[in-house]
Design an enzyme around this catalytic site. Structure first.
Site, PDB file in Angstrom:
ATOM      1  N   HIS A 190      70.807  42.738  31.223  1.00  0.00           N
ATOM      2  CA  HIS A 190      70.782  44.022  32.208  1.00  0.00           C
ATOM      3  C   HIS A 190      70.713  43.688  33.828  1.00  0.00           C
ATOM      4  CE1 HIS A 190      70.794  48.650  31.265  1.00  0.00           C
ATOM      5  NE2 HIS A 190      71.179  48.177  32.443  1.00  0.00           N
ATOM      6  N   GLU A 233      67.170  47.297  23.288  1.00  0.00           N
ATOM      7  CA  GLU A 233      66.565  46.516  24.763  1.00  0.00           C
ATOM      8  C   GLU A 233      65.271  46.623  25.032  1.00  0.00           C
ATOM      9  OE1 GLU A 233      68.903  47.262  28.384  1.00  0.00           O
ATOM     10  OE2 GLU A 233      70.862  46.881  27.558  1.00  0.00           O
TER      11      GLU A 233
END
Length: 544
Positions: free
Chosen positions: A295, A277
């Protein structure tokens, strides 16, 4: 660490100089309000580069962050006055906790402020998968009317499999039961009594994979949980299963998931987290029947307010009063207790870690017994240290502060026993666990300047220092075995530091235990080679 434990007896409340905190990531304004109300000076400077942060961080006693600021060793080196880092949220991947500990900086998080929000996101993803909402929306807004294409499934009467039944997992279970779903859960720390209490069925991982129509992940990312949804695990699921992950990237083998989606074995997957990420690129993107969000698990206005308030309250309490809550790298100890309890807590943590790494089946209960000099001390910190060591194999953020809560949350029966009797040692700590396989126990003592030492495991007397990488072997006691082990490891380039031997009741030819300290971790092929040696019953790599 606590200023009192560093010898810094300054009480900020009585000091002319107010403690000063920097909020370096965007945070709800209530955080700054709370700091000021509690007597803490606060600056809000966000969006800085690491170089800019390094230039100013030396002026602050506290640093309040979310996920953008990276607290690296370089930042900590420049933070000459820093005493506490507070993460508004649960994840601390952006904080170098070992470096912070070395610098004496407490790291706190707010593990429960966004639980409901994350649980609701998982439920939302489950609905979206069941009814193909994102694809149906895109199709309809493109001017199509494809009713027959988007045939969904009901959630009612389906089986939901929880991998992890802690705080967030329990909330998901409660919501799913309200939807008339049947909920099964795999969690090594979930007791049968706790499962009954929240209305779910405790099962093994294989049983969950075979039975679940939907699977949702609610466990931290650790060495034990990494790729828990591997290619082999996915192959065990029923055809048409749907998988949701709003917990941590890395729990699912993304390549295996892509293959299962393309083959149709997995009917759909919904991901909020990814192995890398920010996930601006991912091999999964574009795969049919995949829903992705960036997220968003904690991204609600309520959760943002909750975690901002909590982190400000915790940091202010620490800086003003020395109170410690939800710290990830220090116990809640007074200055008077610390010197006496520290060596016992090291021993207790090692024993907990040992029995945790060696207990492969589900835990039902744990007993911490102390005798001799240890019986004269407060057992709570010792028990907390045992639990922290025990649960470290399953959680990357467990410590002495939150370990008792996590044990209670999972319904783990914890007993503390003090013995006035005199034994073979002037002080002894024994840790016993009850599992599906029966009871297992290990015991240790303090040997003067030598520090903590294991003296018994599973009824076999064996003395060893528990540190670094080790190898645990149970074998049939027979001549030449030690030489065979040494040769096998030597051929693999694994250097042995020390041998620690023991055998049951000193009976030749019976069961023996061998603990080896080694200079490097042992890879799977080497473990397999040791397993093939004649007389070997169990082999396990350990790390302390």
């Amino acid at each position: 660490m606590d200023p009192r434990l560093r010898g810094d007896t300054r009480n900020y409340k009585d000091s002319k100089e107010m403690p000063k905190v920097l909020i370096s990531d965007k945070m709800d304004p209530k955080a700054a309000e709370i700091f000021r109300e509690r007597g803490v000076e606060v600056d809000e400077i966000t969006g800085q580069t690491p170089e800019e942060l390094m230039q100013i961080i030396g002026d602050y006693d506290g640093l309040a962050i979310r996920s953008s600021t990276k607290v690296t060793p370089e930042i900590l080196e420049a933070a000459t006055n820093l005493k506490v880092v507070g993460r508004a949220g649960i994840g601390v991947d952006n904080v170098d906790i070992p470096a912070a500990s070395t610098k004496g900086v407490v790291v706190m998080n707010t593990p429960f402020g966004n639980s409901i929000t994350t649980a609701e996101h998982a439920i939302a993803m489950m609905f979206a998968l069941a009814r193909q909402l994102p694809s149906a929306d895109a199709s309809t807004q493109a001017g199509k009317w494809e009713k027959s294409k988007f045939m969904g499934v009901e959630l009612t009467s389906k089986t939901l499999g929880l991998i992890g039944a802690g705080n967030i997992g329990s909330i998901v279970a409660e919501r799913a039961i309200g939807l008339r779903m049947k909920v099964v859960a795999y969690d090594p720390f979930l007791t049968a009594e706790r499962a009954i209490e929240i209305g779910i069925e405790k099962v093994t991982l294989d049983e969950l994979l075979e039975r679940a129509d939907f699977i949702t992940m609610h466990t931290p990312l650790t060495d034990q949980t990494r790729n828990i949804m591997s290619a082999e695990a996915i192959a065990k699921t029923k055809p048409g299963v749907r998988i949701i992950n709003c917990a941590r990237g890395g729990l699912i083998d993304e390549a295996a998931l892509k293959e299962a989606l393309e083959s149709g074995h997995v009917a759909g997957a919904a991901l909020d987290v990814y192995a890398e990420e920010p996930a601006k690129e991912n091999a999964l993107f574009g795969t049919p029947n995949l829903i992705c969000t960036p997220h968003l698990g904690a991204s609600t206005s309520e959760a943002q307010v909750n975690v901002a308030i909590q982190v400000a309250e915790q940091m202010a309490d620490y800086l003003v009063n020395g109170g410690v809550e939800n710290a990830l790298n220090m116990p809640s100890l007074s200055a008077e207790q610390a010197p006496k309890l520290k060596p016992y807590m090291v021993l207790a943590n090692q024993l907990g870690s040992l029995i945790g790494q060696l207990s492969s089946s589900s835990l039902k209960g744990i007993s911490v017994e102390v005798e001799g000099a240890a019986a004269e001390l407060d057992p709570k910190p010792i028990t907390a240290a045992v639990l922290a060591g025990l649960m470290a194999a399953y959680s990357d953020s467990v410590n002495m502060v939150n370990a008792p809560y996590l044990a209670k949350e999972r319904g783990l029966d914890v007993r503390e026993v003090r013995h006035d009797r005199e034994g073979d040692y002037h002080t002894l700590v024994r840790v016993s666990v009850t599992t599906d396989e029966g009871e297992k126990s290990v015991a240790g003592t303090l040997f003067g300047s030598s520090g903590p030492r294991l003296v018994e495991m599973f009824g076999i007397k064996v003395e060893a220092d528990l540190e670094g990488d080790m190898l645990y072997i149970v074998n049939q006691d027979q001549p030449g075995f030690i030489g065979s082990v040494g040769s096998t490891l030597g051929e693999a380039g694994v250097n042995i530091g020390t041998f620690h031997l023991g055998r049951r009741a000193d009976a030749p030819g019976g069961e023996a235990v061998l603990l080896l300290s080694i200079d490097s971790p042992v890879e799977e092929p080497v473990l397999w080679a040791v397993c093939q040696l004649e007389g070997v019953k169990t082999v396990k790599a350990l790390r302390f």
